[in-house]
Motif scaffolding. Structure first.
Motif, PDB file in Angstrom:
ATOM      1  N   ASN A 159       0.811  -1.222   0.000  1.00  9.84           N
ATOM      2  CA  ASN A 159       0.000   0.000   0.000  1.00  9.84           C
ATOM      3  C   ASN A 159       0.845   1.274   0.000  1.00  9.84           C
ATOM      4  O   ASN A 159       0.345   2.349  -0.348  1.00  9.84           O
ATOM      5  CB  ASN A 159      -0.954   0.009   1.197  1.00  9.84           C
ATOM      6  CG  ASN A 159      -2.122  -0.942   1.008  1.00  9.84           C
ATOM      7  OD1 ASN A 159      -2.418  -1.359  -0.126  1.00  9.84           O
ATOM      8  ND2 ASN A 159      -2.789  -1.295   2.095  1.00  9.84           N
ATOM      9  N   LEU A 160       2.114   1.151   0.394  1.00  5.38           N
ATOM     10  CA  LEU A 160       3.010   2.305   0.336  1.00  5.38           C
ATOM     11  C   LEU A 160       3.219   2.777  -1.095  1.00  5.38           C
ATOM     12  O   LEU A 160       3.624   3.921  -1.333  1.00  5.38           O
ATOM     13  CB  LEU A 160       4.363   1.961   0.967  1.00  5.38           C
ATOM     14  CG  LEU A 160       4.388   1.733   2.481  1.00  5.38           C
ATOM     15  CD1 LEU A 160       5.767   1.259   2.915  1.00  5.38           C
ATOM     16  CD2 LEU A 160       4.000   2.996   3.232  1.00  5.38           C
ATOM     17  N   ARG A 161       2.960   1.885  -2.041  1.00  6.66           N
ATOM     18  CA  ARG A 161       3.184   2.211  -3.452  1.00  6.66           C
ATOM     19  C   ARG A 161       1.873   2.343  -4.238  1.00  6.66           C
ATOM     20  O   ARG A 161       1.898   2.416  -5.462  1.00  6.66           O
ATOM     21  CB  ARG A 161       4.067   1.138  -4.090  1.00  6.66           C
ATOM     22  CG  ARG A 161       5.454   1.099  -3.484  1.00  6.66           C
ATOM     23  CD  ARG A 161       6.299  -0.029  -4.047  1.00  6.66           C
ATOM     24  NE  ARG A 161       7.679   0.082  -3.577  1.00  6.66           N
ATOM     25  CZ  ARG A 161       8.632  -0.809  -3.848  1.00  6.66           C
ATOM     26  NH1 ARG A 161       8.348  -1.877  -4.590  1.00  6.66           N
ATOM     27  NH2 ARG A 161       9.861  -0.625  -3.410  1.00  6.66           N
ATOM     28  N   LYS A 162       0.753   2.325  -3.519  1.00 12.03           N
ATOM     29  CA  LYS A 162      -0.545   2.385  -4.191  1.00 12.03           C
ATOM     30  C   LYS A 162      -1.348   3.580  -3.694  1.00 12.03           C
ATOM     31  O   LYS A 162      -1.170   4.062  -2.577  1.00 12.03           O
ATOM     32  CB  LYS A 162      -1.332   1.104  -3.940  1.00 12.03           C
ATOM     33  CG  LYS A 162      -0.695  -0.164  -4.505  1.00 12.03           C
ATOM     34  CD  LYS A 162      -1.522  -1.385  -4.156  1.00 12.03           C
ATOM     35  CE  LYS A 162      -0.896  -2.664  -4.692  1.00 12.03           C
ATOM     36  NZ  LYS A 162      -1.700  -3.864  -4.323  1.00 12.03           N
ATOM     37  N   SER A 163      -2.267   4.014  -4.541  1.00 14.40           N
ATOM     38  CA  SER A 163      -3.223   5.048  -4.137  1.00 14.40           C
ATOM     39  C   SER A 163      -4.352   4.392  -3.369  1.00 14.40           C
ATOM     40  O   SER A 163      -4.416   3.157  -3.247  1.00 14.40           O
ATOM     41  CB  SER A 163      -3.772   5.767  -5.370  1.00 14.40           C
ATOM     42  OG  SER A 163      -4.522   4.857  -6.176  1.00 14.40           O
ATOM     43  N   THR A 164      -5.261   5.198  -2.852  1.00 15.84           N
ATOM     44  CA  THR A 164      -6.397   4.642  -2.102  1.00 15.84           C
ATOM     45  C   THR A 164      -7.285   3.768  -2.976  1.00 15.84           C
ATOM     46  O   THR A 164      -8.008   2.910  -2.475  1.00 15.84           O
ATOM     47  CB  THR A 164      -7.237   5.784  -1.508  1.00 15.84           C
ATOM     48  OG1 THR A 164      -7.596   6.695  -2.557  1.00 15.84           O
ATOM     49  CG2 THR A 164      -6.446   6.530  -0.434  1.00 15.84           C
ATOM     50  N   SER A 165      -7.207   3.977  -4.284  1.00  9.63           N
ATOM     51  CA  SER A 165      -8.004   3.168  -5.209  1.00  9.63           C
ATOM     52  C   SER A 165      -7.320   1.854  -5.573  1.00  9.63           C
ATOM     53  O   SER A 165      -7.895   1.019  -6.269  1.00  9.63           O
ATOM     54  CB  SER A 165      -8.287   3.964  -6.486  1.00  9.63           C
ATOM     55  OG  SER A 165      -7.070   4.274  -7.162  1.00  9.63           O
ATOM     56  N   GLY A 166      -6.089   1.674  -5.098  1.00  2.00           N
ATOM     57  CA  GLY A 166      -5.358   0.435  -5.367  1.00  2.00           C
ATOM     58  C   GLY A 166      -4.451   0.496  -6.574  1.00  2.00           C
ATOM     59  O   GLY A 166      -3.804  -0.502  -6.920  1.00  2.00           O
ATOM     60  N   LYS A 167      -4.334   1.648  -7.211  1.00  2.00           N
ATOM     61  CA  LYS A 167      -3.474   1.794  -8.385  1.00  2.00           C
ATOM     62  C   LYS A 167      -2.044   2.091  -7.946  1.00  2.00           C
ATOM     63  O   LYS A 167      -1.806   2.891  -7.043  1.00  2.00           O
ATOM     64  CB  LYS A 167      -3.987   2.932  -9.270  1.00  2.00           C
ATOM     65  CG  LYS A 167      -3.176   3.131 -10.542  1.00  2.00           C
ATOM     66  CD  LYS A 167      -3.737   4.269 -11.376  1.00  2.00           C
ATOM     67  CE  LYS A 167      -2.912   4.490 -12.635  1.00  2.00           C
ATOM     68  NZ  LYS A 167      -3.449   5.613 -13.458  1.00  2.00           N
ATOM     69  N   VAL A 168      -1.080   1.428  -8.597  1.00  6.12           N
ATOM     70  CA  VAL A 168       0.332   1.650  -8.282  1.00  6.12           C
ATOM     71  C   VAL A 168       0.735   3.048  -8.767  1.00  6.12           C
ATOM     72  O   VAL A 168       0.593   3.374  -9.949  1.00  6.12           O
ATOM     73  CB  VAL A 168       1.225   0.592  -8.952  1.00  6.12           C
ATOM     74  CG1 VAL A 168       2.700   0.878  -8.677  1.00  6.12           C
ATOM     75  CG2 VAL A 168       0.865  -0.807  -8.441  1.00  6.12           C
ATOM     76  N   VAL A 169       1.219   3.869  -7.841  1.00  4.81           N
ATOM     77  CA  VAL A 169       1.580   5.247  -8.175  1.00  4.81           C
ATOM     78  C   VAL A 169       3.063   5.532  -7.958  1.00  4.81           C
ATOM     79  O   VAL A 169       3.566   6.577  -8.366  1.00  4.81           O
ATOM     80  CB  VAL A 169       0.738   6.248  -7.351  1.00  4.81           C
ATOM     81  CG1 VAL A 169      -0.729   6.146  -7.731  1.00  4.81           C
ATOM     82  CG2 VAL A 169       0.926   5.994  -5.847  1.00  4.81           C
TER      83      VAL A 169
END
Length: 315
Positions: free
Chosen positions: A223-233
């Motif tokens: 989750n450190l690499r994902k947005s709240t929607s679950g997309k890798v950011v």
């Protein structure tokens, strides 16, 4: 009473030797070998024990060392091999259990060379314990494979080709070690009564508890690499918080140790060979945890100082 402590001597010795090797690495990390840049031997040593983000602690590596690396995302291959191999072993054992047959002759030959042929009154429980542990190991591999596919977010980190090959062999060896705990009376097709004992229940409960925490910690990392929607950011590293991360830098490694201890309990506490496996996992995961802890401390100036590297309140 002494016969309950019989074990596959060669297997136990091999696991104990591996454990001793990683203990030596752990001790070297406390000495001059901890500091990169001490020549070819030191560079090779650092390259062999580090992977992923901790590779940054190696400094500028020679070009020939960079040729001997593969993507860290290839970790997934370990669990593919484990799911397939341990699944095959499970099928063989279930055939023995349900159909009253015997294991293949080549397996029996290997077991006579590496394992024990002792038979005693608790052989039925030993067989059930081995089947149960192999099932737990297979389920663990299935979960980790699923997490690699759908939970974890791998960066461009790398691992040494030797580490990669070692990992492939490890997951074959650990399942085979469980298989070698099956009593000879079962391997010859003799049916024995099976009783569920208290240590089976305790071991499975501990296994579930540790597995849940390991999964939660891996979700926190992803989750450190994902947005709240679950997309890798992002593929950068951050400071994890929550669950066992409040106490240690690498709770997923600590959970791995607990999972193997739960299997030792499921085998009835007395299996010396599996305790050698547990000792190996202890020192192997401790090395990885120390390097990760060092990375967090040197990368993030505000990193929580109360956190231990591996075992809460201890190490």
């Amino acid at each position: 009473a002494g016969r309950a402590w019989d074990m596959p001597v060669l297997l136990a010795a091999a696991w104990a030797l591996l454990a001793a090797a990683f203990l030596a690495v752990l001790l070297l990390l406390r000495g001059p070998a901890r500091r990169p840049g001490g020549g070819i031997i030191s560079s090779l040593f650092q390259d062999l024990i580090r992977y992923g983000k901790t590779k940054r602690g190696c400094g500028q590596r020679p070009a020939w060392l960079r040729l001997l690396q593969v993507p860290k995302s290839w970790f997934i291959h370990f669990y593919v091999v484990s799911v397939l191999w341990n699944g095959i072993l499970l099928i063989w054992l279930f055939q023995v259990e349900l159909l009253g047959g015997s294991l293949s002759s080549w397996i029996q030959y290997v077991h006579r060379a590496l394992g024990r042929d002792s038979q005693h009154e608790d052989a039925g429980n030993e067989h059930f314990s081995a089947v149960l542990v192999l099932l737990l190991l297979w389920l663990h591999s299935c979960r980790r494979l699923g997490e690699c596919l759908w939970t974890s977010v791998f960066s461009s980190g790398v691992i040494h080709i030797v580490q990669y090959c070692f990992g492939l062999v490890y997951y074959i060896a650990v399942g085979s070690t469980v298989l070698c705990q099956v009593p000879a009376s079962i391997r010859s097709g003799k049916e024995l009564p099976v009783h569920i004992c208290w240590y089976h229940i305790v071991g499975v409960m501990m296994y579930i508890w540790a597995s849940l925490h390991q999964h939660r910690c891996l979700v926190i990392l992803s989750n450190l690499r994902k947005s709240t929607s679950g997309k890798v950011v992002s593929l950068s590293h951050g400071v994890p918080f929550g669950d066992w991360f409040e106490r240690v830098s690498c709770p997923h490694y600590f959970a791995e140790l607990l999972i193997y201890i739960s299997m030792a309990i499921t085998l009835g506490f007395h299996n010396v060979t599996w305790w050698c496996v547990v000792t190996y996992v202890l020192f192997n995961q401790a090395v990885a945890a120390v390097l990760c802890h060092e990375f967090y401390q040197t990368t993030f100036s505000s990193y929580p100082k109360h956190r231990k590297a591996f075992i809460p309140f201890v190490f």
